[in-house]
Design a protein around this motif. Structure first.
Motif, PDB file in Angstrom:
ATOM      1  N   THR A  80       0.830  -1.203   0.000  1.00 21.00           N
ATOM      2  CA  THR A  80       0.000   0.000   0.000  1.00 21.00           C
ATOM      3  C   THR A  80       0.864   1.252   0.000  1.00 21.00           C
ATOM      4  O   THR A  80       0.644   2.184  -0.781  1.00 21.00           O
ATOM      5  CB  THR A  80      -0.916   0.015   1.236  1.00 21.00           C
ATOM      6  OG1 THR A  80      -1.744  -1.147   1.207  1.00 21.00           O
ATOM      7  CG2 THR A  80      -1.791   1.254   1.254  1.00 21.00           C
TER       8      THR A  80
ATOM      9  N   GLY B 299       2.491   1.842  -3.379  1.00 21.89           N
ATOM     10  CA  GLY B 299       1.591   2.427  -4.369  1.00 21.89           C
ATOM     11  C   GLY B 299       1.329   3.894  -4.124  1.00 21.89           C
ATOM     12  O   GLY B 299       1.343   4.710  -5.048  1.00 21.89           O
ATOM     13  N   ILE B 300       1.098   4.266  -2.864  1.00 22.81           N
ATOM     14  CA  ILE B 300       0.828   5.663  -2.536  1.00 22.81           C
ATOM     15  C   ILE B 300       2.056   6.523  -2.805  1.00 22.81           C
ATOM     16  O   ILE B 300       1.949   7.635  -3.342  1.00 22.81           O
ATOM     17  CB  ILE B 300       0.386   5.787  -1.065  1.00 22.81           C
ATOM     18  CG1 ILE B 300      -1.002   5.163  -0.891  1.00 22.81           C
ATOM     19  CG2 ILE B 300       0.368   7.239  -0.616  1.00 22.81           C
ATOM     20  CD1 ILE B 300      -1.485   5.141   0.543  1.00 22.81           C
TER      21      ILE B 300
ATOM     22  N   TRP C 195       2.378   7.231  -6.381  1.00 23.20           N
ATOM     23  CA  TRP C 195       1.362   8.231  -6.750  1.00 23.20           C
ATOM     24  C   TRP C 195       1.856   9.629  -6.387  1.00 23.20           C
ATOM     25  O   TRP C 195       1.712  10.575  -7.164  1.00 23.20           O
ATOM     26  CB  TRP C 195       0.057   7.919  -6.024  1.00 23.20           C
ATOM     27  CG  TRP C 195      -1.091   8.826  -6.357  1.00 23.20           C
ATOM     28  CD1 TRP C 195      -2.047   8.632  -7.311  1.00 23.20           C
ATOM     29  CD2 TRP C 195      -1.425  10.073  -5.721  1.00 23.20           C
ATOM     30  NE1 TRP C 195      -2.944   9.684  -7.314  1.00 23.20           N
ATOM     31  CE2 TRP C 195      -2.586  10.569  -6.357  1.00 23.20           C
ATOM     32  CE3 TRP C 195      -0.847  10.809  -4.683  1.00 23.20           C
ATOM     33  CZ2 TRP C 195      -3.183  11.763  -5.981  1.00 23.20           C
ATOM     34  CZ3 TRP C 195      -1.437  12.010  -4.317  1.00 23.20           C
ATOM     35  CH2 TRP C 195      -2.599  12.478  -4.956  1.00 23.20           C
TER      36      TRP C 195
ATOM     37  N   GLN D  20      -0.941  -2.377  -8.498  1.00 19.16           N
ATOM     38  CA  GLN D  20      -1.510  -1.267  -7.749  1.00 19.16           C
ATOM     39  C   GLN D  20      -2.290  -0.338  -8.658  1.00 19.16           C
ATOM     40  O   GLN D  20      -1.909  -0.121  -9.808  1.00 19.16           O
ATOM     41  CB  GLN D  20      -0.409  -0.445  -7.061  1.00 19.16           C
ATOM     42  CG  GLN D  20       0.394  -1.170  -6.036  1.00 19.16           C
ATOM     43  CD  GLN D  20       1.663  -1.769  -6.604  1.00 19.16           C
ATOM     44  OE1 GLN D  20       2.165  -1.319  -7.616  1.00 19.16           O
ATOM     45  NE2 GLN D  20       2.170  -2.807  -5.970  1.00 19.16           N
TER      46      GLN D  20
ATOM     47  N   THR E 296      -3.869   3.564  -7.923  1.00 16.59           N
ATOM     48  CA  THR E 296      -3.961   4.629  -6.931  1.00 16.59           C
ATOM     49  C   THR E 296      -4.476   5.887  -7.603  1.00 16.59           C
ATOM     50  O   THR E 296      -3.973   6.280  -8.648  1.00 16.59           O
ATOM     51  CB  THR E 296      -2.587   4.922  -6.302  1.00 16.59           C
ATOM     52  OG1 THR E 296      -1.963   3.705  -5.920  1.00 16.59           O
ATOM     53  CG2 THR E 296      -2.719   5.819  -5.090  1.00 16.59           C
TER      54      THR E 296
ATOM     55  N   LEU F 205      -6.733   9.409  -1.148  1.00 18.53           N
ATOM     56  CA  LEU F 205      -6.172   8.470  -2.104  1.00 18.53           C
ATOM     57  C   LEU F 205      -6.875   7.143  -2.025  1.00 18.53           C
ATOM     58  O   LEU F 205      -7.121   6.614  -0.947  1.00 18.53           O
ATOM     59  CB  LEU F 205      -4.678   8.238  -1.819  1.00 18.53           C
ATOM     60  CG  LEU F 205      -3.788   9.474  -1.734  1.00 18.53           C
ATOM     61  CD1 LEU F 205      -2.362   9.028  -1.558  1.00 18.53           C
ATOM     62  CD2 LEU F 205      -3.946  10.303  -2.965  1.00 18.53           C
TER      63      LEU F 205
ATOM     64  N   SER G 276      -6.328   3.368  -2.812  1.00 15.91           N
ATOM     65  CA  SER G 276      -5.265   2.435  -3.136  1.00 15.91           C
ATOM     66  C   SER G 276      -5.698   1.024  -2.787  1.00 15.91           C
ATOM     67  O   SER G 276      -5.994   0.722  -1.635  1.00 15.91           O
ATOM     68  CB  SER G 276      -3.991   2.778  -2.370  1.00 15.91           C
ATOM     69  OG  SER G 276      -2.984   1.841  -2.667  1.00 15.91           O
TER      70      SER G 276
ATOM     71  N   ASN H 240      -3.767  -1.678  -3.695  1.00 15.24           N
ATOM     72  CA  ASN H 240      -2.643  -2.560  -4.010  1.00 15.24           C
ATOM     73  C   ASN H 240      -2.436  -3.660  -2.988  1.00 15.24           C
ATOM     74  O   ASN H 240      -1.989  -4.728  -3.326  1.00 15.24           O
ATOM     75  CB  ASN H 240      -1.350  -1.760  -4.227  1.00 15.24           C
ATOM     76  CG  ASN H 240      -1.090  -0.764  -3.118  1.00 15.24           C
ATOM     77  OD1 ASN H 240      -1.968  -0.467  -2.323  1.00 15.24           O
ATOM     78  ND2 ASN H 240       0.107  -0.259  -3.069  1.00 15.24           N
TER      79      ASN H 240
END
Length: 434
Positions: free
Chosen positions: A184, A187-188, A191, A220, A222, A248, A250, A252
């Protein structure tokens, strides 16, 4: 006693102040400010440690951050230099990068041996950052796939060794400076990187883009929801950035196991036998494939229907009820990375170092063409049919229609689109809230 000639003194002071103001203005005009991030068109000034004749006061307008990316094949250091101003979004002035091999996980049985490589990279930080700000520059290491797969105790010993080296360094190190990054956060952070480089985090009204990443073990998606009321049935992570608030989405961490390599194994019905037979491979193909230290024998299978249709059926079964469809994403701008990019290069749709755009329909049509073509046309890439079918079905399951177009990029304005920049910036922001 003579009276001082006050008018004369006053005139002298005014002239002196005017002279100083002129000199200050002239010197300021000679200094080149770092370019802003897009849409402000950032540039890269000279070496990060080259402060020139700048005064100590001027240096305070810069902030540095050090991020170690501890991957499975190597460890990389990113030294970021940000220009900061009052009530303004930071600007990336420069990045210094160096990578060494092997990765930390290679020292699992002898964790003390990882020290020399980490020390070597710390020297890069020392040579890239002014001595005066070492003690306020955070140093962080985040480990990814390599350490996630290690037994717990071995990973802990490695991280403790790195933590000790960081504490002994002149940089700012806390207990949370060394950790294993979960999907997670990865992925963030990616982003954040993309939108930071594109200028989407500069104000609450700045538009942001979504991010699609297809790795080997996970995938992922996002993005920042435009309508939170309609998004209440899906997981939303809230992240504070640049003194702004961005919601956000997400998923993932829910998509672990749906990366391209993991999906290959699932589509080929692996896990029970080392021999895998599938209509997603050319009927006369026979070869070997290694995944997570297991070598499989893979063979093609003649299907009773066109190869594309047979393979798509297999892929749809693997993805059944495992991916959440979000209709909102169809109208948003998205950047796609990793295997989305690599397969577009394989198809000749984009050039390796150029990037470009691609539609979902391009993946679909390419999958049909490759799967139904004579085997000789893709013997050099026996999994190309399977990979393209998987990508095209996955994107549609995520809610993207065939006409949807993505942007493909490895870098944005000469900065890598990895999670490292986003994670660094996010960490620096978190320190401000302590």
């Amino acid at each position: 006693m003579k009276r001082p000639k006050l008018p004369g003194v006053f005139l002298f002071v005014v002239c002196l102040l005017a002279y100083f103001m002129f000199v200050k203005h002239h010197n300021a005009a000679q200094n080149h400010e770092p370019f802003r991030l897009p849409s402000y068109h950032p540039a890269r000034p000279g070496p990060i440690g080259d402060t020139g004749p700048a005064s100590a006061a001027a240096e305070q307008s810069f902030q540095y951050g050090i991020m170690f990316d501890a991957g499975s094949t190597g460890t990389r250091i990113h030294v970021f230099k940000f220009q900061v101003g009052n009530q303004e979004a930071p600007k990336l002035a420069h990045e210094t990068f160096k990578a060494i091999k092997p990765g930390l996980s290679a020292y699992a049985d002898d964790p003390d041996k990882c020290a020399s490589g980490i020390a070597e990279l710390l020297e890069v930080g020392k040579s890239s950052i002014p001595h005066s700000v070492w003690n306020i520059t955070p140093v962080v290491l985040k480990a990814t796939a390599g350490l996630r797969l290690l037994p717990g105790e071995k990973a802990i010993h490695l991280l403790e060794n790195v933590r000790t080296l960081f504490h002994e360094s002149p940089f700012l190190s806390r207990h949370d400076s060394v950790s294993i990054m979960d999907g997670t956060d990865e992925g963030i952070s990616a982003w954040i990187t993309v939108n930071f480089l594109l200028g989407g985090l500069h104000s609450a009204d700045s538009p942001t883009v979504g991010m699609l990443d297809l790795g080997g073990g996970s995938t992922q998606i996002t993005f920042s929801p435009q309508d939170e009321v309609r998004m209440t049935d899906i997981d939303i992570n809230r992240t504070r950035l640049l003194s702004l608030h961005h919601s956000l989405f997400s998923k993932n961490y829910h998509y672990l196991g749906l990366g391209l390599m993991s999906a290959r194994l699932a589509v080929l019905a692996g896990g029970v036998t080392p021999e895998l037979i599938s209509p997603c491979l050319a009927p006369d193909y026979s070869g070997s494939w290694e995944y997570i230290d297991v070598i499989y024998t893979v063979k093609g299978q003649k299907a009773g229907e066109p190869a594309y249709d047979a393979c798509r059926t297999k892929v749809q079964k693997v993805l059944y009820k495992k991916v959440m469809k979000a209709s909102e994403v169809a109208g948003m701008d998205f950047y796609a990375f990793s295997y989305y990019y690599d397969r577009a290069v394989d198809l000749g749709i984009i050039k390796e170092h150029m990037g470009g755009t691609i539609k979902v329909a391009d993946y679909i049509e390419a999958a049909k063409r490759v799967c139904n073509s004579p085997a000789i046309s893709y013997l050099q890439s026996p999994f190309l049919c399977l990979d393209l079918v998987y990508i095209s079905v996955l994107l549609q399951e995520l809610g993207f229609p065939p006409h949807k177009q993505f942007k493909l990029a490895r870098t944005i304005n000469q900065v890598e689109t990895s999670w490292a920049l986003g994670a660094t910036f996010h960490y620096i922001e978190s320190l401000k809230r302590l």
